[in-house]
Scaffold this motif. Structure first.
Motif, mmCIF file in Angstrom:
data_model
loop_
_atom_site.group_PDB
_atom_site.id
_atom_site.type_symbol
_atom_site.label_atom_id
_atom_site.label_comp_id
_atom_site.label_asym_id
_atom_site.label_seq_id
_atom_site.Cartn_x
_atom_site.Cartn_y
_atom_site.Cartn_z
ATOM 1 N N THR A 153 0.933 -1.253 0.180
ATOM 2 C CA THR A 153 -0.022 0.009 0.061
ATOM 3 C C THR A 153 0.943 1.360 -0.177
ATOM 4 O O THR A 153 1.798 1.321 0.718
ATOM 5 C CB THR A 153 -0.949 0.100 1.144
ATOM 6 O OG1 THR A 153 -1.665 -0.954 1.330
ATOM 7 C CG2 THR A 153 -1.842 1.242 1.245
ATOM 8 N N CYS A 159 -7.480 9.787 -1.941
ATOM 9 C CA CYS A 159 -8.089 8.443 -1.463
ATOM 10 C C CYS A 159 -7.681 7.244 -2.410
ATOM 11 O O CYS A 159 -7.751 7.292 -3.697
ATOM 12 C CB CYS A 159 -9.631 8.393 -1.410
ATOM 13 S SG CYS A 159 -10.252 7.174 -0.805
ATOM 14 N N ARG A 160 -7.012 6.342 -1.986
ATOM 15 C CA ARG A 160 -6.843 5.053 -2.775
ATOM 16 C C ARG A 160 -7.901 4.143 -3.049
ATOM 17 O O ARG A 160 -7.735 3.186 -3.778
ATOM 18 C CB ARG A 160 -5.690 4.099 -2.187
ATOM 19 C CG ARG A 160 -4.213 5.136 -2.124
ATOM 20 C CD ARG A 160 -3.182 4.396 -1.394
ATOM 21 N NE ARG A 160 -3.639 3.852 0.214
ATOM 22 C CZ ARG A 160 -3.469 4.655 1.201
ATOM 23 N NH1 ARG A 160 -2.852 5.794 0.934
ATOM 24 N NH2 ARG A 160 -3.625 4.116 2.249
ATOM 25 N N ALA A 161 -9.011 4.126 -2.405
ATOM 26 C CA ALA A 161 -10.203 3.263 -2.672
ATOM 27 C C ALA A 161 -10.720 3.350 -3.877
ATOM 28 O O ALA A 161 -10.727 4.428 -4.462
ATOM 29 C CB ALA A 161 -11.250 3.449 -1.443
ATOM 30 N N ASP A 165 -16.002 0.474 -3.498
ATOM 31 C CA ASP A 165 -15.404 -1.182 -2.867
ATOM 32 C C ASP A 165 -15.545 -1.497 -1.301
ATOM 33 O O ASP A 165 -15.927 -0.582 -0.823
ATOM 34 C CB ASP A 165 -14.154 -1.193 -3.531
ATOM 35 C CG ASP A 165 -12.874 -0.395 -2.861
ATOM 36 O OD1 ASP A 165 -13.470 0.228 -1.798
ATOM 37 O OD2 ASP A 165 -11.833 -0.271 -3.166
ATOM 38 N N SER A 166 -14.846 -2.385 -0.934
ATOM 39 C CA SER A 166 -14.941 -2.909 0.429
ATOM 40 C C SER A 166 -14.287 -2.082 1.374
ATOM 41 O O SER A 166 -14.494 -1.962 2.674
ATOM 42 C CB SER A 166 -14.416 -4.332 0.652
ATOM 43 O OG SER A 166 -13.063 -4.321 0.123
ATOM 44 N N LYS A 167 -13.325 -1.107 0.645
ATOM 45 C CA LYS A 167 -12.469 -0.232 1.631
ATOM 46 C C LYS A 167 -13.121 0.928 1.795
ATOM 47 O O LYS A 167 -13.436 1.701 2.808
ATOM 48 C CB LYS A 167 -11.152 -0.023 1.170
ATOM 49 C CG LYS A 167 -10.363 -1.069 1.258
ATOM 50 C CD LYS A 167 -8.876 -0.944 0.714
ATOM 51 C CE LYS A 167 -7.898 -2.143 0.795
ATOM 52 N NZ LYS A 167 -6.705 -1.469 0.473
ATOM 53 N N CYS A 168 -13.947 1.479 0.859
ATOM 54 C CA CYS A 168 -14.562 2.576 0.709
ATOM 55 C C CYS A 168 -16.129 2.296 1.361
ATOM 56 O O CYS A 168 -16.586 3.316 2.205
ATOM 57 C CB CYS A 168 -15.164 2.943 -0.786
ATOM 58 S SG CYS A 168 -16.532 4.268 -0.946
ATOM 59 N N THR A 169 -16.744 1.328 1.036
ATOM 60 C CA THR A 169 -17.965 0.842 1.755
ATOM 61 C C THR A 169 -19.141 1.496 1.517
ATOM 62 O O THR A 169 -20.301 1.283 1.901
ATOM 63 C CB THR A 169 -17.775 0.820 3.510
ATOM 64 O OG1 THR A 169 -17.996 1.946 3.912
ATOM 65 C CG2 THR A 169 -16.583 0.004 3.942
ATOM 66 N N LYS A 252 -12.104 11.565 -5.042
ATOM 67 C CA LYS A 252 -11.219 11.147 -4.161
ATOM 68 C C LYS A 252 -10.601 12.088 -3.337
ATOM 69 O O LYS A 252 -9.067 11.933 -2.860
ATOM 70 C CB LYS A 252 -9.904 10.287 -4.999
ATOM 71 C CG LYS A 252 -10.450 9.209 -5.947
ATOM 72 C CD LYS A 252 -11.162 7.908 -5.247
ATOM 73 C CE LYS A 252 -11.856 6.843 -6.088
ATOM 74 N NZ LYS A 252 -10.655 6.264 -6.638
ATOM 75 N N ASN A 265 -14.150 6.567 6.189
ATOM 76 C CA ASN A 265 -13.484 5.489 5.417
ATOM 77 C C ASN A 265 -12.463 6.017 4.245
ATOM 78 O O ASN A 265 -12.213 5.255 3.500
ATOM 79 C CB ASN A 265 -14.605 4.694 4.620
ATOM 80 C CG ASN A 265 -15.392 3.876 5.717
ATOM 81 O OD1 ASN A 265 -15.034 3.011 6.509
ATOM 82 N ND2 ASN A 265 -16.757 4.062 5.492
ATOM 83 N N GLN A 267 -9.520 6.617 2.498
ATOM 84 C CA GLN A 267 -8.220 5.898 2.394
ATOM 85 C C GLN A 267 -6.979 6.667 2.034
ATOM 86 O O GLN A 267 -6.313 6.175 1.143
ATOM 87 C CB GLN A 267 -8.590 4.589 1.385
ATOM 88 C CG GLN A 267 -9.712 3.679 1.920
ATOM 89 C CD GLN A 267 -9.382 3.164 3.153
ATOM 90 O OE1 GLN A 267 -8.253 2.607 3.269
ATOM 91 N NE2 GLN A 267 -10.440 2.998 4.153
#
Length: 284
Positions: A153, A159-161, A165-169, A252, A265, A267
């Motif tokens: 990472t 933001c990298r999400a 997705d599952s990291k952003c939610t 982002k 959230n 990232q």
């Protein structure tokens, strides 16, 4: 040393062999295609291996090390096999390719036997593709190349999400619309009927759900006055009446994340000093 079926092993002992090269392409959408360098069509494992496609391959060497072994294939473009439009449109991106030798006079009925009745030369995925008027040249990258990729990472201010997705939610259900194209300017610009405001779909994603571009996706460059402008043109002509699925975009940034009530959230590391700070020095 590779272990082979008795019939193929005996055939290889002959002074003159009847070997032909086959290559099997499995696209990410599940489509499987077969081709052979010989002049006789083969059927192996339910897949038809088409002959007379102008197929040729570069020299290839392999050993038991983890060094990257790449191969280049050349063949003719054809509407009923691999077309220029499908290559440019991305339908073959990351497609798996298996290249092997068989006895064309006595080909295997399946590739899933042990010991095999074929000689596997290389398995990999489609890499860089170059096109001419009537031919294409494709680089086949071995799976060993995946071991060369750096995994980890990175630290970034943005933001990298991936949005949703599952990291952003973030639940994108309420931010997704199924729309119908009303008018077309070109293969990048078209108009729909939507109640969304200007900029709502900017940096979002459009997926075509009907027509010749069915399944193709593109990032949205702008959305103004119900007109979409895509970053890249679609490979096929866009027709009035075509349906699309449009998802809102995210810049982002911290501000964008706050506007979606999703800052917890985020990232990214928005407060880390940038390169200009290090190059400019620090005050004592």
């Amino acid at each position: 040393m590779k272990s082979l079926a008795t019939a193929l092993s005996s055939h290889l002992q002959r002074e003159n062999t009847k070997l032909t090269t086959c290559w099997r392409v499995t696209r990410t959408d599940g489509l499987v295609q077969g081709f052979t360098s010989g002049d006789k069509q083969l059927v192996i494992g339910g897949v038809i291996y088409k002959a007379s496609t102008g197929f040729s391959a570069s020299a290839f060497a392999q050993d038991n090390s983890l060094a990257v072994r790449n191969l280049e294939l050349n063949s003719a473009l054809s509407d009923d096999s691999i077309s220029e439009t499908d290559l440019v449109g991305g339908r073959y991106d990351y497609a798996r390719v298996d290249i092997f030798l068989v006895n064309w006079e006595n080909p295997p009925t399946t590739l899933l036997v042990d010991p095999p009745n074929h000689i596997l030369m290389i398995s990999g995925f489609l890499g860089e593709v170059s096109l001419t008027d009537v031919r294409y040249s494709a680089e086949i990258r071995s799976f060993a190349q995946l071991l060369q990729q750096k995994i980890g990472t990175l630290t970034t201010q943005g933001c990298r999400a991936v949005f949703g997705d599952s990291k952003c939610t973030k639940d994108l259900t309420a931010l997704t619309d199924n729309l119908t194209i009303n008018s077309v300017t070109n293969n990048r610009q078209f108009t729909v009927s939507s109640g969304r405001g200007n900029g709502f779909f900017e940096l979002g994603e459009v997926t075509f759900t009907s027509g010749e571009n069915n399944g193709f996706k593109s990032t949205v460059l702008s959305f103004i006055g119900n007109q979409f402008q895509l970053f890249e043109p679609m490979p096929y002509d866009i027709q009035v009446g075509t349906t699309i699925r449009a998802v809102a975009g995210c810049a982002k940034t911290v501000g964008a994340c706050k506007s979606y009530s999703n800052i917890l959230n985020y990232q990214g590391e928005p407060h880390i000093p940038g390169e200009d700070r290090f190059l400019g020095g620090f005050e004592g």
